[in-house]
Structure formats: C-alpha cells, structure tokens
Design a protein around this motif. Sequence first.
Motif, PDB file in Angstrom:
ATOM      1  N   CYS A 135       0.836  -1.213   0.000  1.00 34.95           N
ATOM      2  CA  CYS A 135       0.000   0.000   0.000  1.00 34.95           C
ATOM      3  C   CYS A 135       0.868   1.259   0.000  1.00 34.95           C
ATOM      4  N   GLN A 136       1.573   1.491  -1.089  1.00 35.33           N
ATOM      5  CA  GLN A 136       2.452   2.663  -1.177  1.00 35.33           C
ATOM      6  C   GLN A 136       1.667   3.977  -1.192  1.00 35.33           C
ATOM      7  N   ASN A 137       0.399   3.925  -1.558  1.00 38.17           N
ATOM      8  CA  ASN A 137      -0.421   5.140  -1.606  1.00 38.17           C
ATOM      9  C   ASN A 137      -1.268   5.327  -0.346  1.00 38.17           C
ATOM     10  N   LEU A 138      -0.856   4.682   0.724  1.00 40.69           N
ATOM     11  CA  LEU A 138      -1.565   4.799   2.000  1.00 40.69           C
ATOM     12  C   LEU A 138      -0.850   5.798   2.907  1.00 40.69           C
ATOM     13  N   THR A 139      -1.630   6.629   3.585  1.00 40.30           N
ATOM     14  CA  THR A 139      -1.105   7.604   4.540  1.00 40.30           C
ATOM     15  C   THR A 139      -1.862   7.473   5.858  1.00 40.30           C
ATOM     16  N   ILE A 140      -1.143   7.549   6.963  1.00 39.49           N
ATOM     17  CA  ILE A 140      -1.796   7.540   8.278  1.00 39.49           C
ATOM     18  C   ILE A 140      -2.219   8.969   8.613  1.00 39.49           C
ATOM     19  N   TYR A 141      -3.496   9.129   8.957  1.00 40.94           N
ATOM     20  CA  TYR A 141      -4.001  10.421   9.422  1.00 40.94           C
ATOM     21  C   TYR A 141      -3.953  10.424  10.941  1.00 40.94           C
ATOM     22  N   HIS A 142      -3.156  11.342  11.509  1.00 34.93           N
ATOM     23  CA  HIS A 142      -2.981  11.406  12.955  1.00 34.93           C
ATOM     24  C   HIS A 142      -2.843  12.879  13.345  1.00 34.93           C
ATOM     25  N   THR A 143      -3.777  13.392  14.107  1.00 31.23           N
ATOM     26  CA  THR A 143      -3.808  14.823  14.421  1.00 31.23           C
ATOM     27  C   THR A 143      -2.641  15.242  15.293  1.00 31.23           C
ATOM     28  N   GLY A 144      -2.393  16.527  15.304  1.00 31.77           N
ATOM     29  CA  GLY A 144      -1.258  17.075  16.044  1.00 31.77           C
ATOM     30  C   GLY A 144      -1.308  16.771  17.532  1.00 31.77           C
ATOM     31  N   SER A 145      -2.510  16.739  18.105  1.00 35.76           N
ATOM     32  CA  SER A 145      -2.636  16.455  19.542  1.00 35.76           C
ATOM     33  C   SER A 145      -2.383  14.992  19.859  1.00 35.76           C
ATOM     34  N   GLY A 146      -2.327  14.171  18.793  1.00 37.85           N
ATOM     35  CA  GLY A 146      -2.048  12.756  18.991  1.00 37.85           C
ATOM     36  C   GLY A 146      -3.122  12.055  19.790  1.00 37.85           C
ATOM     37  N   CYS A 147      -2.682  11.156  20.657  1.00 45.44           N
ATOM     38  CA  CYS A 147      -3.627  10.353  21.450  1.00 45.44           C
ATOM     39  C   CYS A 147      -3.691  10.852  22.890  1.00 45.44           C
ATOM     40  N   THR A 148      -3.343  12.118  23.092  1.00 42.38           N
ATOM     41  CA  THR A 148      -3.220  12.682  24.442  1.00 42.38           C
ATOM     42  C   THR A 148      -4.478  12.503  25.286  1.00 42.38           C
ATOM     43  N   PHE A 149      -5.631  12.742  24.686  1.00 40.64           N
ATOM     44  CA  PHE A 149      -6.878  12.704  25.452  1.00 40.64           C
ATOM     45  C   PHE A 149      -7.698  11.430  25.211  1.00 40.64           C
ATOM     46  N   CYS A 150      -7.090  10.451  24.576  1.00 43.92           N
ATOM     47  CA  CYS A 150      -7.806   9.206  24.271  1.00 43.92           C
ATOM     48  C   CYS A 150      -7.855   8.300  25.499  1.00 43.92           C
ATOM     49  N   GLU A 151      -8.988   7.622  25.667  1.00 41.95           N
ATOM     50  CA  GLU A 151      -9.130   6.696  26.803  1.00 41.95           C
ATOM     51  C   GLU A 151      -8.270   5.446  26.617  1.00 41.95           C
ATOM     52  N   ILE A 152      -7.863   5.171  25.368  1.00 40.70           N
ATOM     53  CA  ILE A 152      -6.968   4.039  25.108  1.00 40.70           C
ATOM     54  C   ILE A 152      -5.546   4.546  25.345  1.00 40.70           C
ATOM     55  N   THR A 153      -5.175   4.644  26.593  1.00 44.53           N
ATOM     56  CA  THR A 153      -3.963   5.354  27.007  1.00 44.53           C
ATOM     57  C   THR A 153      -2.668   4.727  26.507  1.00 44.53           C
ATOM     58  N   THR A 154      -2.663   3.427  26.264  1.00 47.73           N
ATOM     59  CA  THR A 154      -1.435   2.761  25.826  1.00 47.73           C
ATOM     60  C   THR A 154      -1.379   2.584  24.305  1.00 47.73           C
ATOM     61  N   GLY A 155      -2.409   3.052  23.616  1.00 48.70           N
ATOM     62  CA  GLY A 155      -2.520   2.822  22.179  1.00 48.70           C
ATOM     63  C   GLY A 155      -1.411   3.449  21.365  1.00 48.70           C
ATOM     64  N   GLU A 156      -1.080   4.710  21.659  1.00 48.02           N
ATOM     65  CA  GLU A 156      -0.072   5.418  20.871  1.00 48.02           C
ATOM     66  C   GLU A 156       1.297   4.768  21.010  1.00 48.02           C
ATOM     67  N   THR A 157       1.652   4.376  22.222  1.00 50.91           N
ATOM     68  CA  THR A 157       2.952   3.729  22.448  1.00 50.91           C
ATOM     69  C   THR A 157       3.068   2.440  21.652  1.00 50.91           C
ATOM     70  N   ILE A 158       1.984   1.640  21.666  1.00 48.14           N
ATOM     71  CA  ILE A 158       2.026   0.347  20.985  1.00 48.14           C
ATOM     72  C   ILE A 158       2.053   0.518  19.474  1.00 48.14           C
TER      73      ILE A 158
END
Length: 362
Positions: A135-158
Amino acid sequence: MDLLKWVKVMDQKMTSLRVEPNLCAHLISPKSTCHSCVDHCPTKSISFSKKQIEIDNHCLACGLCSTVCPTNALAFNRPSLVQVLSYLVHQCEQNEQVYLHCEKMPVSDKNVITVSVPCLGMIPREAWVSILNKCQNLTIYHTGSGCTFCEITTGETIWKKELDAGEKIAGSSMKIMSDITCSAKPKSFDTDRRAFLSSFFNEIKATNKLAFKELLGGSEVLSYQEKRQENTLSKVKRELDEVSLHLYEKMTNESALPYMNKRALFLAQLKEIEILQKQKDIRLPTITDDCNFCGACSILCPTDALKMDRENNQVSITLNPAKCVDCSLCEDICFTKSISLQHMQNKTLLKQEQQLLVKGSN
C-alpha cells in the motif's frame, strides 16, 4: 452442523475478543514471564484465573491485547486483522490515495477515501510489513494532539512501536499527516452506504468461515494435559483434524490456527521478497548438549513448534520454525537452562523441520 455448534459460532462472532486459554503461556506455566496483555490493557480489564483469561466489562475493544499477545490467545474479531488488511489493500488498489485513521480521529471530508480501525495499536508489525509493501499510496491520518486525550492510554505507544518495527523489517517508511487537504472532486457514489454493505457482507462471510471450520472439525486447541494423554485413537483424530484445517485454509485463504494469524502474514511476504529472507528479524530456540530430554518444552509448547521423539534407540528434539512465535515459554520453563532464543535469518521460517538435538537413548 448441529445447533450447538452453530450457537458456538454465533457466540464467537458476537464478542469482540476471542479467547483461547490453551494458547496462553501464562496459564500453561506459572514460570512464564509473559503478561503483556495485562501490562498493556488501558483499562486493566484483563486478569487470570486458574484456567481462564478473564475480561471484565470495562474492556474498550481496542485490540491492543491481540497485538502484544505472541500466541494469539487473545484475538480481535470485529474487525479481524485479516479483514482490515484485505480491505486496506483493496482500497489502495482501487484509489489513488487512501488514509488510515483511528475511529477517535474521524475524517470530515466525505470525498476522501478512508479506512478506520478501533485503534492503530491493533495493527501488529507483521501486518505493517504487508501494508508497507502493498500500500504505497496509504497515509496515516494522525492529528497534532495525537492520542493525548484518548481513553486508550497505551494505544499510541504500541502502534508507534509496532509501526517502527514493521518499517525496519520492510526497509521503508509510512507517511503520517496531521491534516488532510479537502478534495475538490466529489465522489460519484454513496460511501456511507457502501461502507455499511461492505461491513454487513464481511460479517456474513466471517461467520460462514467459522461455521465451515466448526463443521470440518479440528478447530479446538488442545491443552498440554490433553497432549500428554494422547492414545492411538486421539493421534488418528489429530491427523484427521490437520487435514480438515488444511482444507479450511485452502477454501478460505485464511489461517485456521489462531497463533498463525500474524505469522502467516509475515510468511507470505517472506516468500515474495528475497531480500527479506536474509534479514534477522526473528528469534528461534536453540538447545545445548546438556539438555536432559525431560520433554517439558515439547509438552508445554502452546503452538506445537517443538517435538520430542524416541525411536531406534535415539531421542531427538525437532523444531517447526514457522510455528514458533517467540513466546519464550520453552526458555522460561527449562529447568537446566538448556534452551535459549537466538536471532536467526528470516528464511529459517520457510524450513519444514529443523533438528535441534539428537542423542542415543539409554
């Protein structure tokens, strides 16, 4: 198929997580050092009883436990990893640009082709390798604030750890953007309707596959106690089960064994990419000469990667490399510390069987 089996199939599909306790290294032996699912669960919803993995009502169905579990004792069903990967590849083949994002970070532009998952952390490194290659034409969309306020607290690290590992294996990088430029060209179809229909038919397809596997038999993972009590009749049954599983895999193009879900993705890429075969991204067990052939490693191995045989006044331990998922249980439980996991070339996984140690029996 009888009614009881059909109820079992539906129960498996109604739950987000499929639990297979006989594959859990922690339940097999108290000497196991593996408790990754407990360590990485953002809501601490996972615990162990004597014979079961317990999931409480606080589970967010994020899929992180299935990513970090080496044996897939915990497997995410809705959607499954195979479904996510297949849909991603299909979208990238059909469109010029596709964005992958977490459900918590929706894309407002309806003219953009997107694929969402409960959490990016549910995608393990083996799947990232496939995605990077296909999937060379695939891009991850991830906002500038990242996962800071997400309830899945360990998600970004993993997900960053797994993506980084996948990038190193594949030798390429995934594009990540915090902003999406609105498309000026409107779509000529109803994306919401297509997404609904796609999801609906995928569920039917997945349920039918489970039903097919139950009908064929061989879908149960044996406990190590059942392996020790094998008699001639049970051995014949296991051989028939292996035939059934092979038939299931041929008919559905998916692995029938839970612990092969992630490994099968890596093997597929390994067969296609020659340069990948020379790299050392895997660890496999080696056995020293001071092994006393107690047989604990072969009996307790959750994936049957290790096998001990006594024949013609010889005792031997052999390894099926493809089935070894680096759960470290053999290393943890070896009383004489004769087993250690060592980095080896990836092409070793393509060998059918590797003899680790042979001695003449007394």
